[in-house]
Design a protein around this motif. Structure first.
Motif, PDB file in Angstrom:
ATOM      1  N   THR A   1     -48.406  35.777 -29.135  1.00  0.00           N
ATOM      2  CA  THR A   1     -49.404  35.194 -30.753  1.00  0.00           C
ATOM      3  C   THR A   1     -50.280  33.918 -29.373  1.00  0.00           C
ATOM      4  N   ILE A   2     -50.772  33.698 -30.199  1.00  0.00           N
ATOM      5  CA  ILE A   2     -51.262  32.174 -29.256  1.00  0.00           C
ATOM      6  C   ILE A   2     -50.874  30.719 -30.839  1.00  0.00           C
ATOM      7  N   GLN A   3     -50.753  29.766 -30.836  1.00  0.00           N
ATOM      8  CA  GLN A   3     -50.373  29.243 -31.526  1.00  0.00           C
ATOM      9  C   GLN A   3     -50.143  27.861 -31.496  1.00  0.00           C
ATOM     10  N   PRO A   4     -49.959  26.774 -32.246  1.00  0.00           N
ATOM     11  CA  PRO A   4     -49.985  25.228 -31.768  1.00  0.00           C
ATOM     12  C   PRO A   4     -49.032  24.858 -31.299  1.00  0.00           C
ATOM     13  N   PRO A   5     -49.061  23.864 -30.073  1.00  0.00           N
ATOM     14  CA  PRO A   5     -47.711  23.266 -29.368  1.00  0.00           C
ATOM     15  C   PRO A   5     -46.572  22.851 -30.264  1.00  0.00           C
ATOM     16  N   LYS A   6     -45.599  23.047 -29.389  1.00  0.00           N
ATOM     17  CA  LYS A   6     -43.959  22.794 -29.878  1.00  0.00           C
ATOM     18  C   LYS A   6     -44.071  21.701 -31.126  1.00  0.00           C
ATOM     19  N   THR A   7     -44.338  20.346 -30.413  1.00  0.00           N
ATOM     20  CA  THR A   7     -45.039  19.445 -32.366  1.00  0.00           C
ATOM     21  C   THR A   7     -46.489  18.842 -31.679  1.00  0.00           C
ATOM     22  N   PRO A   8     -46.986  17.931 -32.637  1.00  0.00           N
ATOM     23  CA  PRO A   8     -47.833  17.409 -32.614  1.00  0.00           C
ATOM     24  C   PRO A   8     -48.164  15.981 -31.110  1.00  0.00           C
ATOM     25  N   LYS A   9     -46.813  16.060 -30.587  1.00  0.00           N
ATOM     26  CA  LYS A   9     -47.349  15.297 -29.112  1.00  0.00           C
ATOM     27  C   LYS A   9     -47.816  15.976 -28.388  1.00  0.00           C
ATOM     28  N   SER A  10     -47.727  16.699 -28.784  1.00  0.00           N
ATOM     29  CA  SER A  10     -48.024  18.273 -27.582  1.00  0.00           C
ATOM     30  C   SER A  10     -49.113  18.738 -26.988  1.00  0.00           C
TER      31      SER A  10
ATOM     32  N   ARG B   1     -44.310  26.621 -37.001  1.00  0.00           N
ATOM     33  CA  ARG B   1     -45.101  28.116 -36.175  1.00  0.00           C
ATOM     34  C   ARG B   1     -44.730  28.969 -36.279  1.00  0.00           C
ATOM     35  N   PRO B   2     -44.873  30.180 -36.914  1.00  0.00           N
ATOM     36  CA  PRO B   2     -44.111  31.603 -36.502  1.00  0.00           C
ATOM     37  C   PRO B   2     -42.930  31.577 -35.396  1.00  0.00           C
ATOM     38  N   SER B   3     -43.292  31.196 -34.500  1.00  0.00           N
ATOM     39  CA  SER B   3     -41.703  31.736 -33.472  1.00  0.00           C
ATOM     40  C   SER B   3     -40.646  30.578 -33.854  1.00  0.00           C
ATOM     41  N   THR B   4     -40.978  29.207 -34.547  1.00  0.00           N
ATOM     42  CA  THR B   4     -39.872  28.481 -35.387  1.00  0.00           C
ATOM     43  C   THR B   4     -38.948  29.318 -36.014  1.00  0.00           C
ATOM     44  N   LEU B   5     -40.166  29.655 -36.876  1.00  0.00           N
ATOM     45  CA  LEU B   5     -38.906  30.948 -37.885  1.00  0.00           C
ATOM     46  C   LEU B   5     -38.544  32.032 -37.433  1.00  0.00           C
ATOM     47  N   GLN B   6     -39.063  32.514 -36.517  1.00  0.00           N
ATOM     48  CA  GLN B   6     -39.019  33.435 -36.186  1.00  0.00           C
ATOM     49  C   GLN B   6     -37.338  33.548 -35.048  1.00  0.00           C
TER      50      GLN B   6
ATOM     51  N   LEU C   1     -49.250  29.272 -20.267  1.00  0.00           N
ATOM     52  CA  LEU C   1     -49.975  31.072 -20.036  1.00  0.00           C
ATOM     53  C   LEU C   1     -50.662  31.380 -21.056  1.00  0.00           C
ATOM     54  N   ALA C   2     -51.090  30.146 -21.838  1.00  0.00           N
ATOM     55  CA  ALA C   2     -52.053  30.063 -23.018  1.00  0.00           C
ATOM     56  C   ALA C   2     -53.334  29.156 -22.447  1.00  0.00           C
ATOM     57  N   LEU C   3     -52.908  28.362 -21.145  1.00  0.00           N
ATOM     58  CA  LEU C   3     -54.358  27.720 -20.924  1.00  0.00           C
ATOM     59  C   LEU C   3     -55.579  29.147 -20.656  1.00  0.00           C
TER      60      LEU C   3
ATOM     61  N   LYS D   1     -52.497  24.428 -27.035  1.00  0.00           N
ATOM     62  CA  LYS D   1     -51.831  25.128 -27.478  1.00  0.00           C
ATOM     63  C   LYS D   1     -50.419  26.280 -27.334  1.00  0.00           C
ATOM     64  N   THR D   2     -49.953  27.388 -26.906  1.00  0.00           N
ATOM     65  CA  THR D   2     -48.981  27.822 -26.382  1.00  0.00           C
ATOM     66  C   THR D   2     -49.255  29.272 -26.669  1.00  0.00           C
ATOM     67  N   LEU D   3     -48.660  29.820 -25.518  1.00  0.00           N
ATOM     68  CA  LEU D   3     -47.858  31.485 -25.660  1.00  0.00           C
ATOM     69  C   LEU D   3     -46.952  31.402 -26.590  1.00  0.00           C
ATOM     70  N   ALA D   4     -46.277  32.477 -28.068  1.00  0.00           N
ATOM     71  CA  ALA D   4     -45.448  32.820 -28.460  1.00  0.00           C
ATOM     72  C   ALA D   4     -45.080  34.822 -28.708  1.00  0.00           C
ATOM     73  N   TYR D   5     -44.032  34.748 -28.690  1.00  0.00           N
ATOM     74  CA  TYR D   5     -44.230  36.042 -28.757  1.00  0.00           C
ATOM     75  C   TYR D   5     -43.227  36.061 -29.985  1.00  0.00           C
ATOM     76  N   VAL D   6     -43.174  36.642 -31.079  1.00  0.00           N
ATOM     77  CA  VAL D   6     -42.716  36.295 -32.512  1.00  0.00           C
ATOM     78  C   VAL D   6     -43.412  38.177 -33.421  1.00  0.00           C
ATOM     79  N   ASP D   7     -42.468  38.890 -33.846  1.00  0.00           N
ATOM     80  CA  ASP D   7     -42.268  39.711 -34.227  1.00  0.00           C
ATOM     81  C   ASP D   7     -42.738  40.873 -33.263  1.00  0.00           C
ATOM     82  N   GLY D   8     -42.621  41.632 -32.025  1.00  0.00           N
ATOM     83  CA  GLY D   8     -42.918  41.615 -31.204  1.00  0.00           C
ATOM     84  C   GLY D   8     -43.998  42.065 -30.414  1.00  0.00           C
ATOM     85  N   LYS D   9     -45.106  40.844 -30.402  1.00  0.00           N
ATOM     86  CA  LYS D   9     -46.322  40.555 -29.915  1.00  0.00           C
ATOM     87  C   LYS D   9     -46.630  39.280 -29.781  1.00  0.00           C
TER      88      LYS D   9
END
Length: 382
Positions: free
Chosen positions: A260-269, A107-112, A232-234, A250-258
């Motif tokens: 973004t909606i991305q998949p949840p933290k883990t598959p079980k999420s 996920r972008p947030s994980t890499l960030q 916040l992604a609901l 889904k989840t709301l993440a903050y990546v590279d200054g903006k």
């Protein structure tokens, strides 16, 4: 050993290149005669030999300044046997290659988060060092440097784990001979779970009842245990009023200054959870006050700091013990345990990867019911 020290010093001088050295064939290596030469002007010895780089090109190496002939031979042997199979790249270059590798795999947030950790805690220390030269002793020195910063045990272990992943990538994909991150940096600290009792939460919710948006958001957090980003992604489409369920995918993440909606933290999420009728009614009342809301619109079109700032402000106003927004998740788990829910049900509701994670986090809360269980056992005897 003197030749080894000289070899490391030599690598430090060529650490700005990105050459890969290829180990020569193993057969007959021990019987190869290492040619060495004496410099008649200085009386010292030097070695000069060829090797093949990662592009297949033959290159020559020359190293001067050895007092003894055997030192020159040892240096060449170490070069070919210990470093010939290792990538001659700097730590900074390794980080860039790791970033390129991970960009489409996590996920972008994980890499960030990982890149921020590298930038803050690793690059200032290793930066231009050649990765083949970094030893377990160097890692221990870095760990001691990190421990002096006074971070929590959990954060310190996370930083150390990230460094281990970097070198594992170098071993798996870049030909590094070994991972120098061998020792654990510190013992894990006992987990402390902070939460509100239902009475404490009621004090808080009563104080924000007039703000229907804030009230509804915190009601969902307390009575579902979902994460802040998941809330916040609901969207309205995630709420099934007929089946009394909410879908979390889904989840709301903050990546590279903006944002973004991305998949949840883990598959079980990715999960569907049951919710009580009163919470459905509260969500319906809130949605009725939002004009023109589409099924794919976010229920709460706010930033990730919105909830934390509100919680801090309200707690201070009503003199209530403050907790983090994430602690409402623990508060929900505590509520479920007091209602008699089993660990498997709690794990599924919170989106934990397995029940072990649930037990590790909330074992002390389950233990608090031991006396109650014994009392019930006493009553069934007849």
């Amino acid at each position: 050993r003197k030749p080894d020290a000289q070899l490391r010093s030599y690598f430090a001088t060529i650490g700005r290149t990105s050459t890969y050295l290829i180990r020569p064939p193993a057969s007959g290596r021990k019987n190869i005669e290492m040619p060495t030469y004496k410099d008649e002007k200085t009386g010292s010895w030097y070695c000069k030999f060829y090797y093949t780089d990662w592009t297949g090109k033959k290159k020559q190496k020359l190293k001067r300044g050895f007092k003894l002939q055997r030192d020159a031979k040892d240096w060449e042997r170490l070069f070919l046997e210990e470093f010939a199979n290792a990538p001659d790249i700097t730590f900074r270059t390794l980080c860039q290659k790791y970033k390129n590798f991970k960009e489409n795999r996590v996920r972008p947030s994980t890499l960030q988060s990982q890149l921020n950790t590298i930038e803050l805690h690793m690059l200032p220390y290793f930066d231009r060092k050649v990765i083949a030269e970094i030893t377990p002793a160097d890692i221990v020195d870095w760990q001691n440097h990190l421990l002096k910063k006074g971070f929590t045990a959990a954060y310190t272990r996370q930083i150390n784990a990230t460094l281990g992943m970097l070198f594992k990538f170098a071993v798996d994909y870049l030909g590094l001979a070994r991972n120098p991150v061998k020792s654990k940096i510190c013992k894990p600290a006992p987990k402390k779970v902070n939460f509100w009792t239902p009475e404490e939460y009621k004090c808080f919710s009563d104080a924000i009842r007039d703000n229907i948006e804030l009230f509804t958001a915190f009601e969902i957090l307390f009575y579902t245990g979902m994460r802040k980003g998941e809330l916040l992604a609901l969207t309205p489409g995630d709420v099934d009023f007929q089946e009394k369920k909410i879908t979390i995918n889904k989840t709301l993440a903050y990546v590279d200054g903006k944002y973004t909606i991305q998949p949840p933290k883990t598959p079980k999420s990715n999960r569907i959870i049951d919710i009580p009728q009163f919470l459905l009614d509260e969500i319906k009342d809130y949605m009725a006050k939002i004009y023109g809301m589409d099924p794919d619109d976010r229920l709460f079109s706010r930033s990730r700091v919105w909830l934390g700032e509100a919680l801090t402000r309200v707690c201070k106003k009503i003199d209530l013990r403050p907790i983090r927004v994430h602690d409402l998740r623990h508060s929900h788990a505590s509520l479920l345990i007091n209602l008699g829910a089993n660990p498997l049900m709690i794990a599924e509701r919170l989106g934990h990867d397995d029940v072990k994670m649930t037990m590790n986090t909330y074992s002390h809360l389950f233990q608090s019911h031991r006396e109650e269980i014994i009392e019930k056992l006493e009553k069934i005897k007849f």
